[in-house]
Design an enzyme around this catalytic site. Structure first.
Site, PDB file in Angstrom:
ATOM      1  N   CYS A 173       0.813  -1.225   0.000  1.00  0.00           N
ATOM      2  CA  CYS A 173       0.000   0.000   0.000  1.00  0.00           C
ATOM      3  C   CYS A 173       0.840   1.267   0.000  1.00  0.00           C
ATOM      4  O   CYS A 173       0.300   2.368  -0.116  1.00  0.00           O
ATOM      5  CB  CYS A 173      -0.919   0.007   1.211  1.00  0.00           C
ATOM      6  SG  CYS A 173      -1.748  -1.565   1.431  1.00  0.00           S
TER       7      CYS A 173
ATOM      8  N   PHE B 241       1.262  -2.859   4.507  1.00  0.00           N
ATOM      9  CA  PHE B 241       1.427  -4.188   5.090  1.00  0.00           C
ATOM     10  C   PHE B 241       2.915  -4.526   5.017  1.00  0.00           C
ATOM     11  O   PHE B 241       3.586  -4.230   4.027  1.00  0.00           O
ATOM     12  CB  PHE B 241       0.657  -5.229   4.273  1.00  0.00           C
ATOM     13  CG  PHE B 241      -0.767  -5.414   4.704  1.00  0.00           C
ATOM     14  CD1 PHE B 241      -1.278  -4.798   5.830  1.00  0.00           C
ATOM     15  CD2 PHE B 241      -1.606  -6.257   3.980  1.00  0.00           C
ATOM     16  CE1 PHE B 241      -2.588  -4.990   6.223  1.00  0.00           C
ATOM     17  CE2 PHE B 241      -2.925  -6.457   4.366  1.00  0.00           C
ATOM     18  CZ  PHE B 241      -3.416  -5.825   5.487  1.00  0.00           C
TER      19      PHE B 241
END
Lengths: 402, 88
Positions: free
Chosen positions: A162, A390
């Site tokens: 992300c 993540f």
């Protein structure tokens, strides 16, 4: 060190197929999250997303290009066209040799993988199209943007889930800042809205089936989006010498790693990235008027991000406008930081502070001014854009008006 | 059958070479057609799909492959042989 400014921007995402329509949609607080349309969507428990609709690839590309472009590449090439056209730059001679492309993506050509796994596993066919590899590789978008625009300098793909786009733009920033490249084309794109893409995320149980409500007490998970955004980062004197319109200045960038958990975010890692980005940009906390939050609407992120912002900004945190535009365009994973950069530029350039839509009820753990539901008109001098991936990889970009 | 095979191959090659099928004659070579390496690989794929055959073709060294790609005619002949051998 050289100063770095933005002289072009382009996008295609669920809110709009160009920058003007995207910013207008953000200003109107429009939510583009809706029912998704693709094969076997009925077998998913999560059926909503920020899907790019009304988009016909054949209106934008020739047959040979379509054979080689996965959807994530199509998004990047379209956004790059808009950005480079706006910049007014033509890449030839030495400028072409020195300037490059750095883009972020997490899934790369996931649509191509999904379609072709279906072909061999579900349909039982024993042959796939010869371009599966050049379509699916994560650097395909970078390569096609470089070919389409004659960009022959440093070019590569960054993949940090992300945070991919923020990490990518940070690399582009440092290449221009250090004098390696006079111009870098940068940003990112993603297209994970297919059966396999969403099925994998479903498994993690972090997705919302009914909407993306960042920082809201009723939030129940993230919603995916797709699309991309691309920017032209240019050395300040180079831009000034040719009289280019300067949209904003990229003034700082920082990265950190939580070194903690593969999915759970940490306050410390986020705090260090934000604080170092401010320090790199020579900004005091009170100089910053707007934070484009990572704001995924998961229980963990929004609470952690709030704590990190309060740690860094102290008393100023209560005066800060913090919004998550993911509530409108969804979480574009590796492309998200790029689309969110559009909101930062609109805030600096036009004083349009994009809202966090879908906001229903305050959460005491997220007690920031999240610009709930309605955009605000307010002049600011500096903004930051957060991305926390993540794997605990954080990347924060600082921008200021010029 | 053979005419149908020929017409289909001409159509496939014309599409890859961005030509109208009427502009493709059977004695044209790969070079004359302006087919690049990716176009050739895509044409081989389309031939395999259309005729349900496996074409012995290695893009590393097309000339050394069993599948003779010298001209449109050589490919038509090779496809006819492959259809006979593989589909009986």
């Amino acid at each position: 060190m050289k100063r770095v400014v933005i002289t072009g921007q382009g996008t295609i995402n669920a809110l709009g197929h160009d920058v003007a329509s995207t910013i207008a949609a953000m200003a109107a607080g429009k939510c583009a999250i809706d029912n998704m349309e693709f094969p076997n969507v009925d077998r998913l428990s999560i059926q909503i997303g920020g899907q790019v609709k009304g988009f016909e690839p054949k209106d934008h590309f020739e047959r040979q290009q379509l054979g080689l472009y996965d959807r994530f590449t199509q998004f990047a090439v379209i956004a790059a066209r808009e950005a480079i056209t706006q910049s007014g730059l033509v890449f030839d001679g030495e400028l072409s040799q020195m300037s490059g492309v750095v883009l972020g993506t997490a899934g790369g050509g996931l649509q191509t993988q999904d379609e072709n796994y279906r072909t061999v596993y579900e349909d039982g066919k024993n042959r796939v199209h010869p371009f599966v590899v050049p379509r699916l590789m994560n650097n395909a978008a970078v390569s096609h943007v470089s070919m389409a625009n004659n960009l022959k300098g440093p070019s590569f793909t960054v993949s940090t889930a992300c945070a991919s786009s923020n990490h990518a733009m940070g690399q582009a920033f440092n290449l221009v800042r250090s004098g390696v490249a006079p111009v870098m084309v940068t940003g990112g794109s993603e297209s994970m809205l297919c059966f396999g893409g969403i099925k994998a995320w479903e498994g993690l149980r972090v997705m919302s089936a009914d909407g993306c409500r960042p920082f809201c007490a009723t939030r129940n998970g993230m919603v995916q989006g797709e699309g991309g955004a691309i920017f032209v980062f240019e050395e300040y004197e180079h831009a000034r010498a040719r009289g280019a319109e300067i949209l904003a200045e990229v003034s700082g960038f920082a990265m950190s790693s939580d070194a903690g958990d593969i999915v759970m975010p940490s306050v410390g890692g986020a705090r260090r990235a934000i604080a170092q980005a401010l320090s790199d940009a020579k900004l005091n906390p009170e100089d910053v008027g707007y934070v484009n939050a990572h704001g995924t609407a998961t229980a963990a992120n929004d609470k952690t991000e709030t704590a990190a912002i309060k740690d860094v900004f102290g008393d100023h945190a209560s005066d800060l406008m913090v919004s998550s535009t993911k509530s409108m365009h969804g979480h574009l994973i590796g492309g998200t930081g790029a689309v969110e950069m559009l909101a930062c530029i609109a805030a600096l350039k036009d004083g349009m502070i994009a809202p966090t839509v879908g906001f229903q009820q305050a959460d005491p753990d997220c007690d920031l001014d999240v610009v709930p539901n309605v955009a605000r008109d307010k002049k600011i001098g500096a903004a930051i854009s957060n991305a926390f991936a993540f794997g605990g990889l954080n990347a924060v970009i600082a921008l200021r008006s010029v | 059958m053979t005419q149908a095979v020929q017409d289909k191959i001409v159509e496939i090659i014309a599409e890859q070479a961005v030509l109208d099928p009427s502009e493709v004659s059977v004695d044209m070579t790969i070079e004359e057609l302006g087919l690049d390496s990716l176009g050739l690989v895509e044409a081989v794929f389309a031939i395999e799909e259309n005729f349900e055959i496996n074409v012995p073709f290695n893009a590393n060294d097309p000339a050394a492959s069993e599948f003779d790609i010298t001209s449109v005619k050589s490919m038509i002949d090779a496809v006819n042989d492959l259809i006979k051998a593989q589909n009986g």
